[in-house]
Design a protein around this motif. Structure first.
Motif, PDB file in Angstrom:
ATOM      1  N   ALA A  84       0.861  -1.186   0.000  1.00 11.37           N
ATOM      2  CA  ALA A  84       0.000   0.000   0.000  1.00 11.37           C
ATOM      3  C   ALA A  84       0.893   1.230   0.000  1.00 11.37           C
ATOM      4  O   ALA A  84       1.968   1.233   0.593  1.00 11.37           O
ATOM      5  CB  ALA A  84      -0.911   0.020   1.226  1.00 11.37           C
ATOM      6  N   LEU A 105       0.383   5.483   0.575  1.00 18.36           N
ATOM      7  CA  LEU A 105      -0.520   6.570   0.955  1.00 18.36           C
ATOM      8  C   LEU A 105       0.220   7.891   0.836  1.00 18.36           C
ATOM      9  O   LEU A 105       1.407   7.979   1.155  1.00 18.36           O
ATOM     10  CB  LEU A 105      -0.961   6.435   2.416  1.00 18.36           C
ATOM     11  CG  LEU A 105      -1.651   5.167   2.863  1.00 18.36           C
ATOM     12  CD1 LEU A 105      -1.847   5.195   4.371  1.00 18.36           C
ATOM     13  CD2 LEU A 105      -2.981   5.030   2.174  1.00 18.36           C
ATOM     14  N   VAL A 110      -6.311   6.417   4.258  1.00 15.92           N
ATOM     15  CA  VAL A 110      -6.605   4.973   4.302  1.00 15.92           C
ATOM     16  C   VAL A 110      -7.964   4.715   3.659  1.00 15.92           C
ATOM     17  O   VAL A 110      -8.103   3.804   2.836  1.00 15.92           O
ATOM     18  CB  VAL A 110      -6.557   4.432   5.750  1.00 15.92           C
ATOM     19  CG1 VAL A 110      -7.121   3.021   5.835  1.00 15.92           C
ATOM     20  CG2 VAL A 110      -5.133   4.477   6.293  1.00 15.92           C
ATOM     21  N   GLU A 111      -8.958   5.525   3.990  1.00 12.73           N
ATOM     22  CA  GLU A 111     -10.294   5.356   3.406  1.00 12.73           C
ATOM     23  C   GLU A 111     -10.261   5.581   1.900  1.00 12.73           C
ATOM     24  O   GLU A 111     -10.901   4.854   1.146  1.00 12.73           O
ATOM     25  CB  GLU A 111     -11.302   6.295   4.072  1.00 12.73           C
ATOM     26  CG  GLU A 111     -12.729   6.072   3.632  1.00 12.73           C
ATOM     27  CD  GLU A 111     -13.247   4.655   3.862  1.00 12.73           C
ATOM     28  OE1 GLU A 111     -14.035   4.178   3.008  1.00 12.73           O
ATOM     29  OE2 GLU A 111     -12.867   4.006   4.858  1.00 12.73           O
ATOM     30  N   TYR A 128      -8.910   2.458   0.396  1.00 12.13           N
ATOM     31  CA  TYR A 128      -9.941   1.420   0.384  1.00 12.13           C
ATOM     32  C   TYR A 128     -10.958   1.672  -0.739  1.00 12.13           C
ATOM     33  O   TYR A 128     -11.352   0.756  -1.446  1.00 12.13           O
ATOM     34  CB  TYR A 128     -10.677   1.366   1.729  1.00 12.13           C
ATOM     35  CG  TYR A 128      -9.899   0.754   2.878  1.00 12.13           C
ATOM     36  CD1 TYR A 128      -8.854  -0.149   2.677  1.00 12.13           C
ATOM     37  CD2 TYR A 128     -10.228   1.063   4.195  1.00 12.13           C
ATOM     38  CE1 TYR A 128      -8.176  -0.709   3.740  1.00 12.13           C
ATOM     39  CE2 TYR A 128      -9.558   0.496   5.260  1.00 12.13           C
ATOM     40  CZ  TYR A 128      -8.534  -0.387   5.031  1.00 12.13           C
ATOM     41  OH  TYR A 128      -7.870  -0.945   6.086  1.00 12.13           O
ATOM     42  N   ARG A 147     -10.669  -3.751   1.051  1.00 13.24           N
ATOM     43  CA  ARG A 147     -10.561  -3.321   2.444  1.00 13.24           C
ATOM     44  C   ARG A 147      -9.691  -4.273   3.265  1.00 13.24           C
ATOM     45  O   ARG A 147      -9.752  -4.258   4.496  1.00 13.24           O
ATOM     46  CB  ARG A 147     -11.944  -3.169   3.054  1.00 13.24           C
ATOM     47  CG  ARG A 147     -12.787  -2.099   2.355  1.00 13.24           C
ATOM     48  CD  ARG A 147     -14.065  -1.781   3.060  1.00 13.24           C
ATOM     49  NE  ARG A 147     -13.893  -0.910   4.209  1.00 13.24           N
ATOM     50  CZ  ARG A 147     -13.771   0.415   4.142  1.00 13.24           C
ATOM     51  NH1 ARG A 147     -13.773   1.018   2.984  1.00 13.24           N
ATOM     52  NH2 ARG A 147     -13.639   1.131   5.240  1.00 13.24           N
ATOM     53  N   LYS A 160      -6.665  -5.692   5.274  1.00  7.99           N
ATOM     54  CA  LYS A 160      -5.657  -5.071   6.126  1.00  7.99           C
ATOM     55  C   LYS A 160      -4.365  -5.883   6.070  1.00  7.99           C
ATOM     56  O   LYS A 160      -4.355  -7.034   5.646  1.00  7.99           O
ATOM     57  CB  LYS A 160      -6.151  -5.040   7.571  1.00  7.99           C
ATOM     58  CG  LYS A 160      -7.417  -4.270   7.757  1.00  7.99           C
ATOM     59  CD  LYS A 160      -7.939  -4.412   9.160  1.00  7.99           C
ATOM     60  CE  LYS A 160      -9.297  -3.744   9.238  1.00  7.99           C
ATOM     61  NZ  LYS A 160      -9.950  -3.926  10.493  1.00  7.99           N
ATOM     62  N   LEU A 184      -2.103   4.407  11.529  1.00  8.96           N
ATOM     63  CA  LEU A 184      -2.270   3.291  10.580  1.00  8.96           C
ATOM     64  C   LEU A 184      -2.873   2.053  11.227  1.00  8.96           C
ATOM     65  O   LEU A 184      -3.414   1.201  10.536  1.00  8.96           O
ATOM     66  CB  LEU A 184      -0.913   2.919   9.964  1.00  8.96           C
ATOM     67  CG  LEU A 184      -0.283   3.946   9.036  1.00  8.96           C
ATOM     68  CD1 LEU A 184       1.149   3.534   8.704  1.00  8.96           C
ATOM     69  CD2 LEU A 184      -1.107   4.112   7.771  1.00  8.96           C
ATOM     70  N   GLY A 217      -9.196   3.626  10.737  1.00 14.32           N
ATOM     71  CA  GLY A 217      -9.262   2.834   9.520  1.00 14.32           C
ATOM     72  C   GLY A 217      -8.474   1.544   9.578  1.00 14.32           C
ATOM     73  O   GLY A 217      -8.726   0.625   8.831  1.00 14.32           O
ATOM     74  N   LEU A 265      -5.363   0.190   8.758  1.00 17.96           N
ATOM     75  CA  LEU A 265      -4.744  -0.447   7.600  1.00 17.96           C
ATOM     76  C   LEU A 265      -3.816  -1.576   8.036  1.00 17.96           C
ATOM     77  O   LEU A 265      -3.699  -2.596   7.363  1.00 17.96           O
ATOM     78  CB  LEU A 265      -3.975   0.587   6.775  1.00 17.96           C
ATOM     79  CG  LEU A 265      -3.305   0.101   5.498  1.00 17.96           C
ATOM     80  CD1 LEU A 265      -4.322  -0.520   4.542  1.00 17.96           C
ATOM     81  CD2 LEU A 265      -2.566   1.239   4.816  1.00 17.96           C
TER      82      LEU A 265
END
Length: 152
Positions: free
Chosen positions: A6, A8, A47-48, A51, A57, A59, A100, A106, A108
């Motif tokens: 991921a 961000l 994070v949203e 997703y 979604r 993790k 996080l 959220g 993650l």
């Protein structure tokens, strides 16, 4: 099944260090800095967004490596190249890692204890650039698989 990678980009908010907590009575503690909540909320929003854009979604539920670049606004009077003053890099990392991994942000990463390697740097940027860029990936086998010899 664990997420594999991921990335961000959290912008528009100054990275806030997680410092000391303050006792407010009846065994309750609160965050001393008022900047932590907006920073963590910006992490939660990123994070949203991840997703939503990926439709996934999932993790991280296994050991991960985290790479973070904190971009701080340069004060007008500062001429030095590096932000070698406050905020402390380790406290920025603590704030990010909680952002996080805490469920209300959220989550993650299932738990920040899953972070087994972290690379972090803080640099100056413009007010528009301030924030953090984070890359997370599943950790591979430890590089130090051989037993350590302490000469005993």
């Amino acid at each position: 099944m664990s997420r594999q990678t991921a990335t961000l980009r959290v912008t528009g908010v100054e990275p806030a260090p997680q410092g000391s907590k303050r006792h407010v009575g009846n065994g309750r503690m609160i965050e001393a800095s008022k900047k932590v909540a907006p920073f963590r909320q910006a992490v939660a929003d990123a994070v949203e967004d991840l997703y939503q854009s990926s439709g996934d979604r999932t993790k991280f539920t296994e050991a991960v490596n985290v790479d973070a670049l904190f971009i701080l606004p340069r004060p007008k009077s500062v001429k030095r190249l590096w932000p070698s003053k406050s905020p402390d890099l380790d406290k920025l990392c603590r704030s990010l890692n909680d952002g996080l991994s805490l469920e209300k942000y959220g989550q993650l990463i299932e738990d920040d204890g899953l972070i087994v390697q972290m690379t972090a740097e803080k640099i100056y940027g413009t007010t528009e650039d301030m924030g953090v860029i984070v890359s997370i990936e599943l950790a591979e086998a430890p590089r130090h698989m051989m037993p350590l010899d302490f000469g005993e």
